[in-house]
Design an enzyme around this catalytic site. Sequence first.
Site, short mmCIF file in Angstrom:
data_model
loop_
_atom_site.label_atom_id
_atom_site.label_comp_id
_atom_site.label_asym_id
_atom_site.label_seq_id
_atom_site.Cartn_x
_atom_site.Cartn_y
_atom_site.Cartn_z
N GLU A 153 23.76 -12.81 -21.70
CA GLU A 153 23.01 -12.20 -20.61
C GLU A 153 21.50 -12.43 -20.76
O GLU A 153 20.80 -12.61 -19.77
CB GLU A 153 23.33 -10.70 -20.54
CG GLU A 153 24.72 -10.47 -19.96
CD GLU A 153 25.30 -9.10 -20.28
OE1 GLU A 153 25.61 -8.86 -21.46
OE2 GLU A 153 25.43 -8.28 -19.36
N ARG A 172 34.86 5.02 -21.91
CA ARG A 172 34.96 5.42 -20.49
C ARG A 172 36.40 5.33 -20.01
O ARG A 172 37.12 4.39 -20.35
CB ARG A 172 34.08 4.53 -19.61
CG ARG A 172 32.61 4.78 -19.81
CD ARG A 172 31.78 3.86 -18.92
NE ARG A 172 30.61 3.41 -19.65
CZ ARG A 172 30.03 2.24 -19.48
NH1 ARG A 172 30.49 1.38 -18.60
NH2 ARG A 172 28.97 1.91 -20.20
N ARG A 178 15.91 -6.63 -17.69
CA ARG A 178 17.23 -6.27 -17.18
C ARG A 178 17.08 -4.94 -16.44
O ARG A 178 16.54 -3.97 -16.98
CB ARG A 178 18.21 -6.11 -18.33
CG ARG A 178 19.56 -5.69 -17.84
CD ARG A 178 20.47 -5.28 -18.95
NE ARG A 178 21.72 -4.82 -18.38
CZ ARG A 178 22.54 -4.00 -18.99
NH1 ARG A 178 22.24 -3.53 -20.18
NH2 ARG A 178 23.65 -3.64 -18.41
N ASN A 184 15.41 -5.40 -22.51
CA ASN A 184 16.51 -4.56 -22.01
C ASN A 184 16.23 -3.14 -22.51
O ASN A 184 16.42 -2.83 -23.68
CB ASN A 184 17.83 -5.09 -22.56
CG ASN A 184 19.03 -4.30 -22.05
OD1 ASN A 184 18.86 -3.30 -21.35
ND2 ASN A 184 20.22 -4.74 -22.40
N HIS A 229 27.50 -5.64 -14.75
CA HIS A 229 27.68 -6.84 -15.60
C HIS A 229 27.53 -8.13 -14.78
O HIS A 229 28.05 -9.18 -15.16
CB HIS A 229 29.08 -6.88 -16.25
CG HIS A 229 29.37 -5.79 -17.21
ND1 HIS A 229 30.60 -5.14 -17.25
CD2 HIS A 229 28.62 -5.22 -18.17
CE1 HIS A 229 30.58 -4.23 -18.19
NE2 HIS A 229 29.39 -4.24 -18.77
#
Length: 443
Positions: free
Chosen positions: A429, A285, A135, A51, A224
């Site tokens: 993940e 965010r 990823r 990743n 996601h």
Amino acid sequence: MCASAAVSLRRRWFTGGARTKRRLFSGHPGIRSIKIKSKGVEVEMNVLVINCGSSSLKYQLINSDSEEVLAKGLCERIGIDGSAIVHQPAGGEKVKSEIDMPNHTKAVQLVIEKLTDPQVGVITSLEEIDAVGHRIVHGGERFAGSVVLDDEVLAVIEQCNDLAPLHNPANLIGINSCREIMPDVPMVGVFDTAFHQTMPKKAYLYGLPLSYYEKYKVRRYGFHGTSHDFVSKRAAELLGRDIKDLKIIVCHLGNGASVSAVQYGESVDTSMGLTPLEGLIMGTRSGDLDPAIVTFIAQKEGISAEEVINICNKKSGVLGLSGGVSSDFRDLGDAAQAGNEAARTALETYGYRVGKYIGAYVAAMNGVDAIVFTAGVGENNAQARAEIGKYIGYLGTNIDPEKNKLRGEEVILSDEGAKVTVMVIPTNEELAIARETVRLVKQ
Ligand code: AMP
């Protein structure tokens, strides 16, 4: 297959023809794995999951058979002063080495060095890495699933760069570095956006002139996806039901956060949009905003629209709402407990937004069977879950406050007989990427 049949099949793999290969490795104490090859088909693989960010690279080496993480780590500050690699073999301590990493190729080299190191390594050579799963953040409309990476595919991924200028170029750099060092190892790309490509037009179009979608592909993509897919499948397993019969709402609540509506195994809506800025209030965010706010604040503060967007990404969310207390929910909880009013309001506002999205997705699917919490906050933070719980009780969720205190494990929070089952399912993940990689490489 019965157990004895499985054993005899395994024996056959071991003792098969000339092309059958058996290898044992035990780089780190306690780690032993067996790899078997027959007629060129791997039945067990070591998958390196990568990743890659602009200045970081996270990795895990996963054995496909046991699904055990053999080792994991992080390269940080790549291309910046003070770079370091933190490596951890399964069952061992973290080892941090400060080493100059001018680029990602050097970082990948160091990862291989650590994985094969006689002291902290878990394999004896590069040859024991059978596949690499990457990823990739944005696959645009071009990728509705994972892909084996080759020159052609990489060129198409590059075309998606303007949709994720902060993430995709870094992902590509990581892929190219791995290809340079492991040219013969198959590589697979797994996209954050792919799972949401099943959303219908009514869910992904913005109320903007259609020409912006047609010309620039301005639409909602969602992120996601690997987590929403993994968690919804696991929820069906735990419920003992076919996912094709279920309506599931997944709340992936980490530092970044999104909710998705998974109807009969497919994503039909999700809260993130063209970028991961839309939707929930997150760590830093803002989530949903009136778009007119951007130019309003730009004028008032004498800054550019880009700077306001940067503030929306990095200084907003619960960090901004709490007046700068923290983006971390543990700190926020402590501050609220100690009487910090802004921290309390941030937590309430956060929970209210998640609750509203759940309500919206019950409407989108015309019902819901299960609501699942996952990721850092969803898995661990009882206070945030209780706050959200205030807005979903009407569904017949019957959340048991005692069970809600548990953290970091699979648990059903609802009482038996609840109309809608609320669950906590830790996401994984990396494992999902490893599974996808194995699936594609075997094909
Ligand atoms: P993630 O992005 O999935 O790693 O999630 C990060 C968020 O999870 C942070 O806001 C953390 O405060 C929260 N988190 C992680 N562990 C815990 C914990 N044990 N208790 C409460 N919140 C936690």
